[in-house]
Write a protein that holds these residues in place. Structure first.
Motif, PDB file in Angstrom:
ATOM      1  N   LEU A  15     -14.304  -7.669   3.003  1.00 55.94           N
ATOM      2  CA  LEU A  15     -14.745  -7.133   4.290  1.00 55.94           C
ATOM      3  C   LEU A  15     -13.558  -6.921   5.229  1.00 55.94           C
ATOM      4  N   ALA A  16     -12.644  -7.876   5.246  1.00 60.47           N
ATOM      5  CA  ALA A  16     -11.458  -7.723   6.104  1.00 60.47           C
ATOM      6  C   ALA A  16     -10.643  -6.517   5.648  1.00 60.47           C
ATOM      7  N   ALA A  17     -10.458  -6.386   4.345  1.00 61.18           N
ATOM      8  CA  ALA A  17      -9.696  -5.239   3.827  1.00 61.18           C
ATOM      9  C   ALA A  17     -10.438  -3.936   4.115  1.00 61.18           C
ATOM     10  N   TYR A  18     -11.756  -3.995   4.020  1.00 60.54           N
ATOM     11  CA  TYR A  18     -12.572  -2.806   4.294  1.00 60.54           C
ATOM     12  C   TYR A  18     -12.396  -2.355   5.748  1.00 60.54           C
ATOM     13  N   LEU A  19     -12.460  -3.310   6.644  1.00 58.08           N
ATOM     14  CA  LEU A  19     -12.341  -2.950   8.063  1.00 58.08           C
ATOM     15  C   LEU A  19     -10.943  -2.434   8.391  1.00 58.08           C
ATOM     16  N   LEU A  20      -9.960  -2.881   7.629  1.00 62.22           N
ATOM     17  CA  LEU A  20      -8.579  -2.398   7.830  1.00 62.22           C
ATOM     18  C   LEU A  20      -8.331  -1.101   7.062  1.00 62.22           C
ATOM     19  N   ASP A  21      -9.371  -0.572   6.428  1.00 61.75           N
ATOM     20  CA  ASP A  21      -9.245   0.680   5.681  1.00 61.75           C
ATOM     21  C   ASP A  21      -8.240   0.536   4.542  1.00 61.75           C
ATOM     22  N   ALA A  22      -8.271  -0.631   3.891  1.00 67.96           N
ATOM     23  CA  ALA A  22      -7.276  -0.905   2.847  1.00 67.96           C
ATOM     24  C   ALA A  22      -7.898  -0.975   1.462  1.00 67.96           C
ATOM     25  N   LEU A  23      -9.162  -0.558   1.339  1.00 68.41           N
ATOM     26  CA  LEU A  23      -9.803  -0.563   0.027  1.00 68.41           C
ATOM     27  C   LEU A  23      -9.811   0.843  -0.557  1.00 68.41           C
ATOM     28  N   GLU A  46     -14.200   0.744  -3.907  1.00 69.06           N
ATOM     29  CA  GLU A  46     -14.358  -0.598  -3.347  1.00 69.06           C
ATOM     30  C   GLU A  46     -15.052  -0.534  -1.992  1.00 69.06           C
ATOM     31  N   SER A  47     -14.715   0.481  -1.208  1.00 65.93           N
ATOM     32  CA  SER A  47     -15.363   0.627   0.097  1.00 65.93           C
ATOM     33  C   SER A  47     -16.858   0.851  -0.063  1.00 65.93           C
ATOM     34  N   HIS A  64      -4.716  -2.293  -0.221  1.00 64.43           N
ATOM     35  CA  HIS A  64      -4.349  -3.673  -0.542  1.00 64.43           C
ATOM     36  C   HIS A  64      -3.512  -3.750  -1.821  1.00 64.43           C
ATOM     37  N   SER A  65      -3.813  -2.885  -2.788  1.00 63.43           N
ATOM     38  CA  SER A  65      -3.030  -2.954  -4.026  1.00 63.43           C
ATOM     39  C   SER A  65      -1.596  -2.449  -3.798  1.00 63.43           C
ATOM     40  N   GLU A  66      -1.442  -1.444  -2.934  1.00 61.53           N
ATOM     41  CA  GLU A  66      -0.081  -0.985  -2.610  1.00 61.53           C
ATOM     42  C   GLU A  66       0.687  -2.078  -1.869  1.00 61.53           C
ATOM     43  N   PRO A  88       0.111 -11.467  -5.413  1.00 64.56           N
ATOM     44  CA  PRO A  88      -1.185 -11.143  -6.028  1.00 64.56           C
ATOM     45  C   PRO A  88      -2.133 -10.474  -5.029  1.00 64.56           C
ATOM     46  N   LEU A  89      -3.004  -9.641  -5.584  1.00 64.13           N
ATOM     47  CA  LEU A  89      -3.966  -8.912  -4.750  1.00 64.13           C
ATOM     48  C   LEU A  89      -4.828  -9.872  -3.938  1.00 64.13           C
ATOM     49  N   GLY A  90      -5.265 -10.935  -4.573  1.00 58.68           N
ATOM     50  CA  GLY A  90      -6.122 -11.890  -3.883  1.00 58.68           C
ATOM     51  C   GLY A  90      -5.424 -12.500  -2.674  1.00 58.68           C
ATOM     52  N   THR A  91      -4.135 -12.721  -2.804  1.00 58.28           N
ATOM     53  CA  THR A  91      -3.371 -13.286  -1.688  1.00 58.28           C
ATOM     54  C   THR A  91      -3.335 -12.303  -0.519  1.00 58.28           C
ATOM     55  N   VAL A  92      -3.155 -11.023  -0.840  1.00 60.29           N
ATOM     56  CA  VAL A  92      -3.115  -9.996   0.212  1.00 60.29           C
ATOM     57  C   VAL A  92      -4.436  -9.973   0.966  1.00 60.29           C
ATOM     58  N   LYS A  93      -5.535  -9.940   0.219  1.00 61.87           N
ATOM     59  CA  LYS A  93      -6.847  -9.861   0.875  1.00 61.87           C
ATOM     60  C   LYS A  93      -7.142 -11.128   1.667  1.00 61.87           C
TER      61      LYS A  93
END
Lengths: 236, 190
Positions: free
Chosen positions: A13-21, A25-26, B157-159, B167-172
């Motif tokens: 959700l945090a990544a989604y709100l930051l437009d990072a998915l 995934e979104s 996030h992957s970039e 790791p991706l999980g750490t970024v998220k």
């Protein structure tokens, strides 16, 4: 759902709100939000964190010329939403501009281009800005396969407005404007046409450093370089 | 409607007029939000001329499609700045031909003082910006980086995981922690 399961959604959700998915995934997050009141509430709570980010940047004063250019375009479009289409037409043969830019000598394309606006009318005023600004309408050529299509470039110093009519709508594609000088081609904006085939693109700057303005049909998000032959060419 | 009457309207009430091609209503919207829009564009693209182009294109797209504003989904400013951000990120990606890069410094853009006295609204905006920068500055460096790379750099996030070698999980996870902390700071300030 377990708390551990929700931690995953909370991270997403945090990544989604930051437009990072990614798009997939979104969509997965959006589907989850439809069913999960807890995450909807969390998204509502977190959203201000994202909304504050643009205000965190140092505040600059936009140049007054930007406002002047923008309002000149807006007033012109408000006063005359439909482009005036020149009626004089003259056909001439031409080569594809991608070929010309690549400097590869090839026979002229079977595709001709129709010179639809011959005269450069210096001093033709547009809009209602009342600031005494003068513009000129320069010649544009349109792919004659697009029967009845027209285009004009209203130039105002380094900026201008390209108006088209009679161009077809292409689902999943977009018209992209290019500025070309020698072999250098730079993107200058994207535009769509309405159902009647009319559209306009503002060229914010760069005409002083361009020999031609062109339009090609590109993938929906635009291209870094043209990928198709032009449908409009204006020599300036 | 006279300009002085338009000035009294809220943003959300100006947008239906913009949709009906009222240039004066649009002008007020620009005057209220052009500064933050240009500032955001410059923060992302790092070039004044490109920032001007991005801002102009964004506002023209709003002028030509004002109907897309949905007041149920947030304020006009949030929506406008979202349009500006999307355009700026598109430019970055198009010009670079790859994922954009972004500075990891918090204060890479020096504040440019106007040659004129700031208006009250401008002064308030700058003050609010300073408070928000303070909230961001309170974030641990590793959390701040992922937020900046995502929001101002347009990286996925992957970039970001690739750029930072984690790791991706750490970024998220860091994104989540950063947003929670920012939100808590905002709540304290209310």
């Amino acid at each position: 759902m377990s708390d551990a399961g929700h931690t995953r959604w909370e991270d997403d959700l945090a990544a989604y709100l930051l437009d990072a998915l990614s798009a997939d995934e979104s969509r997965a997050v959006e589907r989850h939000l439809e069913d999960c009141a807890r995450c909807r509430e969390r998204a509502r709570w977190l959203r201000p964190s994202v909304e504050m980010l643009p205000t965190s940047v140092e505040q600059l004063e936009p140049p007054p010329e930007l406002r002047e250019r923008l309002m000149r375009t807006v007033r012109a479009e408000a006063a005359a939403p439909a482009a005036a289409a020149p009626r004089d037409a003259q056909v001439r043969a031409g080569r594809g501009w991608l070929d010309m830019l690549r400097a590869v000598p090839r026979p002229a394309l079977a595709l001709g281009v129709a010179l639809i606006a011959l005269a450069a009318v210096a001093g033709y005023g547009i809009g209602t800005g009342g600031d005494g600004t003068t513009t000129s309408t320069v010649s544009a050529q349109v792919d004659p396969a697009l029967s009845g299509a027209t285009a004009t470039l209203e130039r105002d110093g380094d900026s201008g407005i390209l108006r088209v009519s009679g161009l077809p709508q292409r689902p999943g594609r977009i018209y992209e404007v290019w500025l070309a000088q020698g072999g250098d081609v730079r993107p200058a904006g994207l535009f769509q046409v309405d159902r009647s085939g009319r559209g306009a693109a503002a060229i914010a700057a760069g005409l002083d450093r361009a020999e031609r303005v062109m339009v090609s049909l590109e993938p929906a998000r635009g291209s870094a370089q043209p990928t198709t032959e032009p449908v409009v060419v204006a020599d300036i | 409607m006279e300009p002085e009457d338009l000035q009294r309207l809220a943003d959300e009430d100006l947008m239906p007029l913009v949709e009906r091609k009222d240039a004066s209503a649009f002008e007020i919207v620009y005057d209220r939000h052009g500064g933050p829009a240009f500032s955001l564009a410059y923060r992302i693209v790092g070039d004044r001329q490109v920032a001007e182009e991005v801002t102009q294109e964004a506002f023209l797209s709003v002028w030509r499609s004002g109907a897309r504003f949905d007041r149920a989904r947030g304020s006009v400013r949030t929506w406008l700045l979202g349009v500006v951000r999307n355009r700026a990120i598109d430019v970055l990606r198009r010009e670079a031909g790859r994922a954009p890069t972004v500075s990891l410094e918090l204060d890479t853009v020096p504040e440019q003082e106007s040659q004129f006295e700031p208006t009250d609204a401008e002064a308030l905006r700058r003050e609010a910006g300073r408070e928000v920068r303070g909230a961001l500055g309170d974030l641990p460096e590793d959390q701040l980086k992922v937020v900046q790379l995502a929001y101002f750099g347009g990286l996925s996030h992957s970039e970001i995981a690739d750029v930072l070698g984690m790791p991706l999980g750490t970024v998220k996870g860091r994104m989540r922690l950063a947003m929670e902390k920012m939100r808590a700071t905002l709540a304290e300030g209310m």
